[in-house]
Motif scaffolding. Structure first.
Motif, PDB file in Angstrom:
ATOM      1  N   ILE A  82       0.798  -1.224  -0.083  1.00 24.50           N
ATOM      2  CA  ILE A  82      -0.002  -0.019  -0.131  1.00 24.50           C
ATOM      3  C   ILE A  82       0.966   1.255   0.069  1.00 24.50           C
ATOM      4  CG2 ILE A  82      -1.263   1.264   1.638  1.00 24.50           C
ATOM      5  CD1 ILE A  82      -3.274  -0.824   1.934  1.00 24.50           C
ATOM      6  N   SER A  83       1.783   1.052   0.793  1.00 30.60           N
ATOM      7  CA  SER A  83       2.775   2.643   0.762  1.00 30.60           C
ATOM      8  C   SER A  83       3.502   2.791  -0.700  1.00 30.60           C
ATOM      9  CB  SER A  83       3.864   2.316   1.907  1.00 30.60           C
ATOM     10  OG  SER A  83       3.359   2.041   3.188  1.00 30.60           O
ATOM     11  N   PRO A  84       4.027   1.966  -1.105  1.00 32.22           N
ATOM     12  CA  PRO A  84       4.568   2.521  -2.648  1.00 32.22           C
ATOM     13  C   PRO A  84       3.148   2.692  -3.594  1.00 32.22           C
ATOM     14  CG  PRO A  84       4.881   0.189  -2.154  1.00 32.22           C
ATOM     15  CD  PRO A  84       4.439   0.632  -0.908  1.00 32.22           C
ATOM     16  N   LEU A  85       2.207   2.143  -3.305  1.00 32.52           N
ATOM     17  CA  LEU A  85       0.774   2.102  -4.274  1.00 32.52           C
ATOM     18  C   LEU A  85       0.461   3.748  -3.907  1.00 32.52           C
ATOM     19  CD1 LEU A  85      -0.788  -1.177  -4.370  1.00 32.52           C
ATOM     20  CD2 LEU A  85       0.311  -0.162  -6.228  1.00 32.52           C
ATOM     21  N   ALA A  86       0.161   3.948  -2.675  1.00 34.23           N
ATOM     22  CA  ALA A  86      -0.216   5.061  -2.237  1.00 34.23           C
ATOM     23  C   ALA A  86       0.585   6.487  -2.706  1.00 34.23           C
ATOM     24  CB  ALA A  86      -0.551   5.322  -0.795  1.00 34.23           C
ATOM     25  N   ARG A  87       1.778   6.270  -2.756  1.00 30.75           N
ATOM     26  CA  ARG A  87       2.672   7.095  -3.027  1.00 30.75           C
ATOM     27  C   ARG A  87       2.559   7.537  -4.618  1.00 30.75           C
ATOM     28  NH1 ARG A  87       5.827   8.813   0.760  1.00 30.75           N
ATOM     29  NH2 ARG A  87       6.391   7.493   2.546  1.00 30.75           N
ATOM     30  N   LEU A  88       1.905   6.853  -5.394  1.00 31.34           N
ATOM     31  CA  LEU A  88       1.573   7.136  -6.749  1.00 31.34           C
ATOM     32  C   LEU A  88       1.027   8.490  -6.859  1.00 31.34           C
ATOM     33  CD1 LEU A  88       0.861   3.464  -8.142  1.00 31.34           C
ATOM     34  CD2 LEU A  88       2.899   4.879  -8.660  1.00 31.34           C
ATOM     35  N   THR A  89       0.154   8.708  -5.742  1.00 28.61           N
ATOM     36  CA  THR A  89      -0.669   9.818  -5.878  1.00 28.61           C
ATOM     37  C   THR A  89       0.211  11.144  -5.779  1.00 28.61           C
ATOM     38  OG1 THR A  89      -1.216   9.677  -3.389  1.00 28.61           O
ATOM     39  CG2 THR A  89      -2.621   8.685  -5.187  1.00 28.61           C
ATOM     40  N   THR A  90       1.484  11.050  -5.374  1.00 29.76           N
ATOM     41  CA  THR A  90       2.123  12.198  -5.020  1.00 29.76           C
ATOM     42  C   THR A  90       3.207  12.522  -6.119  1.00 29.76           C
ATOM     43  OG1 THR A  90       3.748  10.888  -3.611  1.00 29.76           O
ATOM     44  CG2 THR A  90       2.066  11.986  -2.272  1.00 29.76           C
ATOM     45  N   ILE A  91       3.179  11.555  -7.062  1.00 32.35           N
ATOM     46  CA  ILE A  91       4.023  11.757  -8.294  1.00 32.35           C
ATOM     47  C   ILE A  91       3.618  12.981  -8.925  1.00 32.35           C
ATOM     48  CG2 ILE A  91       4.736  10.817 -10.444  1.00 32.35           C
ATOM     49  CD1 ILE A  91       4.460   8.181  -9.258  1.00 32.35           C
ATOM     50  N   ARG A  92       4.456  13.969  -9.375  1.00 29.83           N
ATOM     51  CA  ARG A  92       4.017  15.077 -10.138  1.00 29.83           C
ATOM     52  C   ARG A  92       3.220  14.900 -11.148  1.00 29.83           C
ATOM     53  NH1 ARG A  92       6.169  19.742  -8.550  1.00 29.83           N
ATOM     54  NH2 ARG A  92       5.958  20.578 -10.341  1.00 29.83           N
ATOM     55  N   SER A  93       2.152  15.853 -11.472  1.00 34.09           N
ATOM     56  CA  SER A  93       1.371  15.490 -12.604  1.00 34.09           C
ATOM     57  C   SER A  93       2.068  15.633 -13.916  1.00 34.09           C
ATOM     58  CB  SER A  93       0.383  16.311 -12.328  1.00 34.09           C
ATOM     59  OG  SER A  93      -0.567  16.163 -11.465  1.00 34.09           O
ATOM     60  N   GLY A  94       3.175  16.469 -14.076  1.00 34.66           N
ATOM     61  CA  GLY A  94       3.692  16.525 -15.332  1.00 34.66           C
ATOM     62  C   GLY A  94       4.421  15.310 -15.876  1.00 34.66           C
ATOM     63  N   LEU A  95       4.670  14.497 -14.786  1.00 40.69           N
ATOM     64  CA  LEU A  95       5.446  13.267 -15.186  1.00 40.69           C
ATOM     65  C   LEU A  95       4.273  12.193 -15.467  1.00 40.69           C
ATOM     66  CD1 LEU A  95       8.370  13.123 -12.603  1.00 40.69           C
ATOM     67  CD2 LEU A  95       8.393  13.762 -14.918  1.00 40.69           C
ATOM     68  N   LEU A  96       3.202  12.211 -14.431  1.00 40.23           N
ATOM     69  CA  LEU A  96       2.321  11.070 -14.454  1.00 40.23           C
ATOM     70  C   LEU A  96       1.274  11.149 -15.707  1.00 40.23           C
ATOM     71  CD1 LEU A  96       1.521   8.656 -12.494  1.00 40.23           C
ATOM     72  CD2 LEU A  96      -0.228  10.232 -11.675  1.00 40.23           C
ATOM     73  N   ILE A  97       0.948  12.287 -16.060  1.00 39.74           N
ATOM     74  CA  ILE A  97      -0.101  12.461 -16.868  1.00 39.74           C
ATOM     75  C   ILE A  97       0.305  11.794 -18.540  1.00 39.74           C
ATOM     76  CG2 ILE A  97      -1.317  14.075 -18.488  1.00 39.74           C
ATOM     77  CD1 ILE A  97      -1.983  15.837 -15.950  1.00 39.74           C
ATOM     78  N   PRO A  98       1.403  12.229 -18.813  1.00 39.84           N
ATOM     79  CA  PRO A  98       1.843  11.529 -20.089  1.00 39.84           C
ATOM     80  C   PRO A  98       2.002  10.210 -20.190  1.00 39.84           C
ATOM     81  CG  PRO A  98       3.500  13.490 -19.581  1.00 39.84           C
ATOM     82  CD  PRO A  98       2.506  13.231 -18.269  1.00 39.84           C
ATOM     83  N   ALA A  99       2.670   9.619 -19.119  1.00 35.44           N
ATOM     84  CA  ALA A  99       2.629   8.067 -19.001  1.00 35.44           C
ATOM     85  C   ALA A  99       1.088   7.470 -19.159  1.00 35.44           C
ATOM     86  CB  ALA A  99       3.301   7.728 -17.535  1.00 35.44           C
ATOM     87  N   LEU A 100       0.192   8.030 -18.119  1.00 37.70           N
ATOM     88  CA  LEU A 100      -1.317   7.601 -18.172  1.00 37.70           C
ATOM     89  C   LEU A 100      -1.776   7.795 -19.514  1.00 37.70           C
ATOM     90  CD1 LEU A 100      -2.214   8.621 -14.692  1.00 37.70           C
ATOM     91  CD2 LEU A 100      -1.748   6.290 -15.434  1.00 37.70           C
ATOM     92  N   LEU A 101      -1.538   8.790 -20.190  1.00 37.71           N
ATOM     93  CA  LEU A 101      -2.271   9.055 -21.529  1.00 37.71           C
ATOM     94  C   LEU A 101      -1.293   7.884 -22.338  1.00 37.71           C
ATOM     95  CD1 LEU A 101      -1.977  13.010 -22.093  1.00 37.71           C
ATOM     96  CD2 LEU A 101      -3.994  11.578 -21.889  1.00 37.71           C
ATOM     97  N   ILE A 102      -0.307   7.629 -22.339  1.00 38.18           N
ATOM     98  CA  ILE A 102       0.131   6.506 -23.194  1.00 38.18           C
ATOM     99  C   ILE A 102      -0.402   5.187 -22.953  1.00 38.18           C
ATOM    100  CG2 ILE A 102       2.436   5.446 -23.650  1.00 38.18           C
ATOM    101  CD1 ILE A 102       3.856   7.813 -23.554  1.00 38.18           C
TER     102      ILE A 102
END
Length: 502
Positions: free
Chosen positions: A381-401
């Motif tokens: 849970i700890s590493p999974l929950a930390r996914l929400t603190t990743i900067r949106s500028g890094l996360l959004i392109p990856a999720l779009l792909i």
């Protein structure tokens, strides 16, 4: 018969925990967990890939593997729903309503802990009820004909629309829009094209996987890009909440957990309905049974507990119509039926008789997979929950792909990608305008089943072979529909009177 059931259950349990059979549910669970974290690659997609690879396998090994596939994706689908507002499976969609607001408020660990505990304990409830229900389940299912199935769908749609609380009309319109979109394709009676605009691609209808990716994943990503929030969680440093608090939720609300699990088990037994309706009906029950000042839709933990418990409790019940009558409750059980047929196992009297041990091998594998997924999920849970603190500028392109690739991999069609982005634009517009997306999605899911049973009921009524008002089960469902529609109106009226008095 009771002795045969207990003996078959014990034999199946021994097989699951014997070597080397124990390897199959473990490996199957890990694969299902990995697939469930990727939008578009659900447990059903994994099962489709595995079918040709297991043709030469022993039937017991196949039961163990596919039982794990059925159970392993449920909780991990809740993880993506809670953290990213992306349901891993349609039945995880109810978790979006309160799970995602909890994560955004910095309570990701609490949300995931609640999901894990409710998932494991809900599956336990479902299996226990299944053991008790097998001797009488034939009589229970025989009470549901096309009229009852049609009314059950209408009840589910109205209950979901009622979840819109102060926007009942918007909820009903959204549900109607979802039903309308489900009619795109060929008419089931005469194969005439409907709403296809001469496109051969639309003749097969709107695919659910691209539609879900658009309505949830892409719409949410579009909103994140517009809001320019640095992270998904509102808390930029660290995460609030705790796993212990999330797990304790089940024990703080034991009666809600038991009622929701019972709802999931009963609805799971109804052929063709499945976990999506079960989870939303359980959520509706949580909303309507709350007596305090709830914050459903804004991060109320009870709004996560109820659908999670129902979603996993339904698995035990859903296997009964699948194995007894060959009527799948969803895509996963449809895949399971294909596997059974390939290995010469025909659903019906023989399956629940001389082959009952195979049935329990499947049930125990599903049960073990649910628990294993929850335990592993809690451990990570700890590493999974930390996914929400990743900067949106890094996360959004990856999720779009990932969403784009997931839409394409579903059938290898670029038009599925276009469908996903079109639904994403629609979902974003609905989000901005305050229109609920959940009723629309459920209407899209249940549209084909609704139409099929509606046509059958109309035909039987024309032939004077069916009168809904002479069937007790139908009358009960009609009363339930009336109660669901009247409750929000009565509640709003009472609030208005209370406001005027104050």
């Amino acid at each position: 018969m009771d002795g045969d059931i207990l003996q078959s259950a014990w034999d199946g349990l021994q097989i699951v925990f014997s070597w080397p059979y124990i390897v199959y549910p473990i490996v199957g669970t890990l694969l299902a967990m990995a697939f469930a974290l990727l939008p578009g690659l659900s447990g059903a997609a994994l099962m489709a890939l595995a079918i040709p690879l297991t043709i030469q396998w022993d039937p017991i090994a196949v039961m163990l593997l596919f039982g794990a596939f059925l159970g392993g994706a449920t909780f991990m689908g809740s993880v993506t729903a809670d953290l990213f507002n992306i349901p891993g499976r349609p039945s995880n969609a109810a978790s979006l309503i309160d799970g995602y607001p909890l994560a955004r408020a910095g309570q990701a660990r609490t949300a995931l802990g609640c999901s894990a505990a409710a998932s494991a304990l809900g599956s336990t409830f479902g299996v226990v009820i299944l053991l008790l229900a097998i001797p009488i389940v034939r009589q229970l299912l025989l009470a549901f004909g096309p009229a009852e199935l049609l009314l059950m769908i209408v009840w589910g749609l109205t209950a979901i629309a009622a979840l819109s609380r102060d926007a009942l009309l918007k909820g009903l319109i959204a549900a109607g829009l979802g039903l309308t979109l489900s009619f795109v394709g060929l008419d089931p009676q005469g194969a005439a094209p409907r709403f296809t605009f001469t496109s051969s691609f639309l003749e097969s209808g709107i695919s659910l996987v691209p539609a879900f990716l658009g309505l949830y994943a892409l719409a949410e990503l579009f909103a994140l890009m517009r809001n320019r929030r640095p992270t998904i969680s509102r808390q930029g440093h660290g995460l609030g909440g705790s796993v212990r608090a999330g797990v304790a939720t089940v024990f703080r609300h034991p009666w809600l957990f038991l009622r929701s699990s019972a709802i999931g088990t009963v609805i799971g037994m109804i052929p063709g309905v499945g976990g999506t309706v079960a989870s939303f009906v359980a959520y509706g029950h949580a909303v309507q049974s709350s007596r305090d000042d709830p914050k459903f839709g804004q991060g109320d933990i009870r709004g996560l507990l109820a659908p999670e418990a129902a979603n996993d409790a339904k698995d035990g019940g859903a296997l009964i119509p699948t194995l007894a009558f060959g009527i799948p409750g969803g895509t996963g059980t449809a895949m399971l039926l294909a596997v059974l047929t390939l290995h010469g196992l025909e659903p019906g009297r023989e399956m629940l008789g001389s082959q009952l041990t195979y049935v329990f091998v499947l049930i125990w594998s599903l049960f073990l997979s649910n628990w294993l997924t929850s335990v592993l999920g809690l451990a990570t849970i700890s590493p999974l929950a930390r996914l929400t603190t990743i900067r949106s500028g890094l996360l959004i392109p990856a999720l779009l792909i990932i969403a784009t690739v997931g839409a394409y991999l579903y059938r290898g069609e670029m038009l599925d990608v276009a469908t996903a982005y079109a639904c994403g634009a629609l979902g974003y517009a609905m989000k901005v305008g305050g229109w609920p997306r959940i009723p629309m999605m459920i209407g899209l899911v249940l549209g084909a089943l609704f139409e099929r049973n509606l046509l059958l009921v109309m035909r039987l009524t024309e032939l004077d072979r069916l009168n809904i008002f002479e069937r007790p089960a139908s009358l009960v469902l009609i009363l339930m529909i009336a109660v669901v529609l009247a409750y929000p109106l009565v509640r709003n009226f009472s609030r208005r009177i209370a406001t005027e008095d104050s």
